[in-house]
Design a protein around this motif. Structure first.
Motif, PDB file in Angstrom:
ATOM      1  N   PRO A  11       0.837  -1.202   0.000  1.00  0.00           N
ATOM      2  CA  PRO A  11       0.000   0.000   0.000  1.00  0.00           C
ATOM      3  C   PRO A  11       0.869   1.248   0.000  1.00  0.00           C
ATOM      4  O   PRO A  11       2.025   1.216   0.432  1.00  0.00           O
TER       5      PRO A  11
ATOM      6  N   VAL B 200       1.771   6.762   3.176  1.00  0.00           N
ATOM      7  CA  VAL B 200       1.114   8.064   3.300  1.00  0.00           C
ATOM      8  C   VAL B 200       1.638   8.794   4.529  1.00  0.00           C
ATOM      9  O   VAL B 200       1.596   8.265   5.642  1.00  0.00           O
TER      10      VAL B 200
ATOM     11  N   ASP C 202      -5.535  11.597   0.714  1.00  0.00           N
ATOM     12  CA  ASP C 202      -6.089  10.240   0.612  1.00  0.00           C
ATOM     13  C   ASP C 202      -6.511   9.932  -0.820  1.00  0.00           C
ATOM     14  O   ASP C 202      -6.356   8.802  -1.303  1.00  0.00           O
ATOM     15  N   LYS C 203      -7.041  10.924  -1.508  1.00  0.00           N
ATOM     16  CA  LYS C 203      -7.436  10.735  -2.907  1.00  0.00           C
ATOM     17  C   LYS C 203      -6.211  10.463  -3.772  1.00  0.00           C
ATOM     18  O   LYS C 203      -6.238   9.594  -4.658  1.00  0.00           O
TER      19      LYS C 203
ATOM     20  N   ALA D  12      -3.447   9.160  -2.644  1.00  0.00           N
ATOM     21  CA  ALA D  12      -2.963   7.838  -2.242  1.00  0.00           C
ATOM     22  C   ALA D  12      -3.741   6.733  -2.946  1.00  0.00           C
ATOM     23  O   ALA D  12      -3.172   5.699  -3.324  1.00  0.00           O
ATOM     24  N   ALA D  13      -5.044   6.941  -3.143  1.00  0.00           N
ATOM     25  CA  ALA D  13      -5.845   5.958  -3.871  1.00  0.00           C
ATOM     26  C   ALA D  13      -5.377   5.853  -5.317  1.00  0.00           C
ATOM     27  O   ALA D  13      -5.338   4.757  -5.904  1.00  0.00           O
ATOM     28  N   LEU D  14      -5.002   7.003  -5.897  1.00  0.00           N
ATOM     29  CA  LEU D  14      -4.458   6.994  -7.257  1.00  0.00           C
ATOM     30  C   LEU D  14      -3.150   6.208  -7.307  1.00  0.00           C
ATOM     31  O   LEU D  14      -2.927   5.395  -8.212  1.00  0.00           O
TER      32      LEU D  14
ATOM     33  N   ARG E 273      -2.250   3.859  -5.322  1.00  0.00           N
ATOM     34  CA  ARG E 273      -2.571   2.440  -5.127  1.00  0.00           C
ATOM     35  C   ARG E 273      -2.965   1.790  -6.462  1.00  0.00           C
ATOM     36  O   ARG E 273      -2.517   0.688  -6.780  1.00  0.00           O
ATOM     37  N   ARG E 274      -3.766   2.494  -7.255  1.00  0.00           N
ATOM     38  CA  ARG E 274      -4.164   1.957  -8.558  1.00  0.00           C
ATOM     39  C   ARG E 274      -2.967   1.866  -9.498  1.00  0.00           C
ATOM     40  O   ARG E 274      -2.831   0.896 -10.260  1.00  0.00           O
TER      41      ARG E 274
ATOM     42  N   LYS F 109       0.196   9.548 -12.613  1.00  0.00           N
ATOM     43  CA  LYS F 109      -0.519   8.759 -13.619  1.00  0.00           C
ATOM     44  C   LYS F 109       0.402   8.270 -14.729  1.00  0.00           C
ATOM     45  O   LYS F 109       0.167   7.215 -15.313  1.00  0.00           O
TER      46      LYS F 109
END
Length: 334
Positions: A33, A36, A72-73, A75-77, A79-80, A159
């Motif tokens: 993960p 963060v 957090d947003k 971090a989610a990116l 993670r993907r 990205k």
């Protein structure tokens, strides 16, 4: 023409069960993960900024909550992105996430500090309103807005990580290139088979593993194409695929060459005044001088693709088959 290419790609994916995996990683293990780290938001400054610009009471902790939601947003990116790229890139993704979190916190604190510097005219009233101070505040807002856009640009960098050509320094490079080669060859073979089938039957209906619906759409697209492109895979598409296959094969050959270089015992070549070093870890061929080279030598190095690296205190370029030849040419060792 674009529609025909899109339909062909859809048909190939339906048959081969593949999509473009140029940026995927070998799925050997679940990615770690994201790491963060949240940075501090000055809640007192945020409260003062609110009181200077709003009649509403400040909700304690709201500035920190807003900041953390943005991190957090991101971090989610990450993670993907980790799930779709080689582990080789995961440290870089974590570093970009930390840079985003750190710079965003600095932006929030600077923004609130600026907003607290001068009240809104709706709060203070128009009498003796500090116009010059408000103008300075507005100018600072413009600067901060540009800073915010730059920070959001870090998300675009996240990205893009791992989406370009496979890095040959990646320990998974051979597996990824082999997968690319297999997919490209499969598309080429299937496209040629489609062309042969259409040439014989004048329709794609009945082509193995291609649904009637996809075949009907492909037939319609082909009939509406230019006369020289009325086939499932036009010649220019075949040529493009063959070019991509050759490039992947060349990169695999480059990996073989690097493996051969690693097996060579001599990693340094001495010359009068310095040495040539094959730095495999950095993926660079480096030239180290005992003393600063003269202007003519520096010019020759630049002309042969070498650049000065303060980090390594060396002139270097990427470690390729041509790099050592270029080094000898620049140094006059041939």
């Amino acid at each position: 023409m674009y529609e025909q290419t899109t339909l062909l790609t859809a048909g190939l994916d339906e048959i081969t069960g593949t999509t473009d995996h140029s940026g995927t990683q070998p799925q050997e293990q679940t990615p770690q993960p994201p790491v963060v780290r949240y940075y501090e938001i000055n809640e007192e400054t945020a409260r003062r900024a609110n009181d200077m610009n709003s009649m509403r009471d400040y909700k304690p902790g709201s500035a920190t909550a807003e900041y953390r939601a943005a991190v957090d947003k991101a971090a989610a990116l990450v993670r993907r992105c980790k799930a779709a790229t080689s582990p080789y890139y995961h440290d870089k993704l974590d570093a970009l996430l930390d840079r985003y979190a750190r710079r965003l916190a600095a932006y929030y604190n600077d923004y609130y500090r600026n907003e607290a510097a001068c009240p809104s005219i709706l709060i203070s009233g128009g009498s003796n309103f500090p116009v010059n101070k408000k103008n300075k505040q507005n100018a600072r807002r413009d600067t901060l807005f540009q800073e915010y856009k730059d920070i959001q640009g870090i998300l675009d960098k996240i990205k893009s990580v791992g989406t370009g050509p496979v890095d040959l320094a990646d320990p998974h490079a051979r597996d990824m290139l082999a997968e690319q080669l297999q997919q490209l060859q499969s598309k080429l073979d299937t496209g040629k088979a489609m062309n042969a089938y259409y040439r014989k039957h004048k329709t794609m209906k009945g082509f193995p593993e291609l649904s009637d619906e996809a075949a009907a759409k492909m037939d319609e697209s082909i009939s509406g194409s230019y006369s020289w492109a009325q086939k499932p895979m036009p010649d220019y598409e075949l040529t493009s695929l063959r070019g991509k296959i050759k490039r992947v094969q060349a990169r695999l050959a480059e990996l073989d060459s690097r493996a051969a270089q690693q097996s060579q015992p001599a990693e340094r070549t001495k010359f009068d005044g310095g040495e040539i070093v094959r730095n495999l870890e950095a993926d660079r061929l480096q030239i180290l001088f005992d003393e600063k080279p003269d202007e003519a030598t520096r010019s020759a190095l630049k002309q042969n693709g070498f650049r000065w690296s303060p980090r390594y205190n060396a002139w270097q370029r990427q470690l390729t088959r041509n790099a050592e030849t270029a080094a000898r040419r620049a140094l006059g060792l041939n």
